[in-house]
Design an enzyme around this catalytic site. Structure first.
Site, PDB file in Angstrom:
ATOM      1  N   SER A  11       0.539  -1.039   0.095  1.00 13.76           N
ATOM      2  CA  SER A  11      -0.025  -0.108  -0.134  1.00 13.76           C
ATOM      3  C   SER A  11       0.970   1.370   0.054  1.00 13.76           C
ATOM      4  CB  SER A  11      -1.087   0.106   1.190  1.00 13.76           C
ATOM      5  OG  SER A  11      -0.232  -0.012   2.450  1.00 13.76           O
ATOM      6  N   GLY A  12       2.031   1.237  -0.404  1.00 19.62           N
ATOM      7  CA  GLY A  12       2.919   2.398  -0.528  1.00 19.62           C
ATOM      8  C   GLY A  12       2.611   3.147  -1.893  1.00 19.62           C
ATOM      9  N   ASN A  13       3.743   4.063  -2.433  1.00 21.20           N
ATOM     10  CA  ASN A  13       3.552   4.668  -3.595  1.00 21.20           C
ATOM     11  C   ASN A  13       3.024   3.719  -4.777  1.00 21.20           C
ATOM     12  OD1 ASN A  13       3.903   7.329  -2.473  1.00 21.20           O
ATOM     13  ND2 ASN A  13       6.398   6.914  -2.595  1.00 21.20           N
ATOM     14  N   CYS A 129      12.602  -0.083 -12.264  1.00 15.76           N
ATOM     15  CA  CYS A 129      12.094   1.081 -13.193  1.00 15.76           C
ATOM     16  C   CYS A 129      13.490   1.570 -14.223  1.00 15.76           C
ATOM     17  CB  CYS A 129      12.009   2.273 -12.108  1.00 15.76           C
ATOM     18  SG  CYS A 129      13.527   2.663 -11.304  1.00 15.76           S
ATOM     19  N   SER A 161      11.484  10.680  -4.631  1.00 14.19           N
ATOM     20  CA  SER A 161      10.716   9.372  -5.465  1.00 14.19           C
ATOM     21  C   SER A 161      11.190   7.967  -5.115  1.00 14.19           C
ATOM     22  CB  SER A 161      10.770   9.565  -6.838  1.00 14.19           C
ATOM     23  OG  SER A 161      11.917   9.299  -7.525  1.00 14.19           O
ATOM     24  N   GLY A 163      11.337   5.810  -2.257  1.00 11.95           N
ATOM     25  CA  GLY A 163      10.897   5.476  -0.916  1.00 11.95           C
ATOM     26  C   GLY A 163      11.587   4.273  -0.037  1.00 11.95           C
ATOM     27  N   ARG A 167      14.729   1.887  -1.491  1.00  9.33           N
ATOM     28  CA  ARG A 167      16.270   1.936  -0.938  1.00  9.33           C
ATOM     29  C   ARG A 167      16.643   0.714  -0.465  1.00  9.33           C
ATOM     30  NH1 ARG A 167      17.382   7.600  -0.052  1.00  9.33           N
ATOM     31  NH2 ARG A 167      15.872   8.892  -0.612  1.00  9.33           N
TER      32      ARG A 167
END
Length: 310
Positions: A11-13, A129, A161, A163, A167
């Site tokens: 439920s993050g970005n 990404c 951007s 999070g 990381r």
């Protein structure tokens, strides 16, 4: 029109952006469950506001919901470690998985290159990404060349951007992306570098691709890259060439030495890309996250379309 029901784990970005994209843009997918571990997360709150069932008890909480039995496709936007557990449950329960972590349990999937080959797989991995942004153009060079001995990508993204999940997975990012450049992009050897740029105001995602090819022609390479960029733009409108494709020639008089590989004659192609997000949930500068959710959505929609036509 009938739609294929899906669940989102994380439920993050990324998970929240996927939820908004599915609800606002998809004609073949319906989000019925969002799974998290933080009861106070913005993603779970947004899902509840949008009348989607939620649980903060992870995958164990998800299977207890009545909606779980109707789910056919599950997006995982957690971490490489958590994905192993989530995939085991989904495989047991007959769910397809679109993996947006670097776990790489299933085959790498980059929509304009090889998505159609993997539509029947239980698990597909969206690489990273940086991989989604750069592997298509590496492949664009490969498909018009005899070989690509080496390709290197440098992904530069706003620190804002990146999070906790990003990381925590930096090592996996570089390893998985480099492997994707080889397996999907077609390079004999790949390397990936990521830069988290703290600049303010936040910068849009930038990617630089270096691909050394043997047996290709400049005009064919340029045309192939431009065609591939246009194809990616069909599902990531903010994806674009930052400037013209550049070339450097290496001949018998100045062969390129690639450590541990040898000396080569050929063309070094340099491709500069920019990825601007669509702004569904994430800010426009977060193109690195947007291209992941867009690629995951494009892949799941192809899966869903095949299910609906069966």
């Amino acid at each position: 029109m009938n739609k294929v029901k899906c669940a989102l784990i994380g439920s993050g970005n990324i998970g929240t952006d996927l939820l908004v994209k599915i609800q606002e843009t998809s004609n073949v997918l319906e989000a019925v469950l969002v799974v998290g571990i933080d009861p106070d997360s913005d993603g779970l709150a947004k899902a509840r506001d949008r009348n989607v069932a939620t649980t903060h008890e992870g995958i164990d909480g998800a299977v207890a919901f009545s909606e779980w039995s109707d789910v056919q496709i599950v997006f995982d936007a957690t971490s490489a470690g958590a994905h192993k557990t989530n995939n085991a449950v989904c495989a047991r329960d007959g769910k397809r998985m679109v993996d947006l972590t670097p776990a790489a349990i299933g085959p790498f999937c980059v929509p304009p290159v090889n998505a159609d080959e993997h539509l029947d797989k239980q698990n597909v991995n969206m690489v990273s990404c940086g991989g989604q942004a750069t592997i298509p153009v590496v492949y664009a060079v490969t498909r018009v060349s005899d070989s690509v001995p080496y390709a290197e990508i440098v992904a530069s993204v706003s620190s804002r951007s990146a999070g906790p999940g990003t990381r925590a997975n930096i090592d996996e990012f570089t390893q998985t992306t480099a492997r994707g450049v080889e397996v999907v992009g077609g390079a004999e050897r790949g390397k990936a570098i990521i830069i988290l740029n703290p600049a303010e105001p936040p910068m849009i995602m930038r990617d630089t691709v270096y691909a050394f090819s043997v047996g290709g022609e400049r005009d064919e390479i340029r045309r192939s890259v431009e065609e591939m960029v246009a194809e990616v733009q069909t599902y990531v409108p903010g994806y674009r060439l930052k400037q013209e494709v550049q070339f450097e020639y290496f001949t018998s008089n100045n062969r390129l030495h690639i450590p541990s590989q040898g000396d080569y004659e050929g063309i070094k192609t340099t491709i500069f890309l920019e990825v601007e997000g669509a702004g569904h949930y994430l800010p426009h500068y977060a193109g690195n996250l947007d291209i992941m959710t867009s690629a995951g959505l494009a892949t799941a929609e192809r899966m869903a379309q095949k299910m609906l036509e069966a």
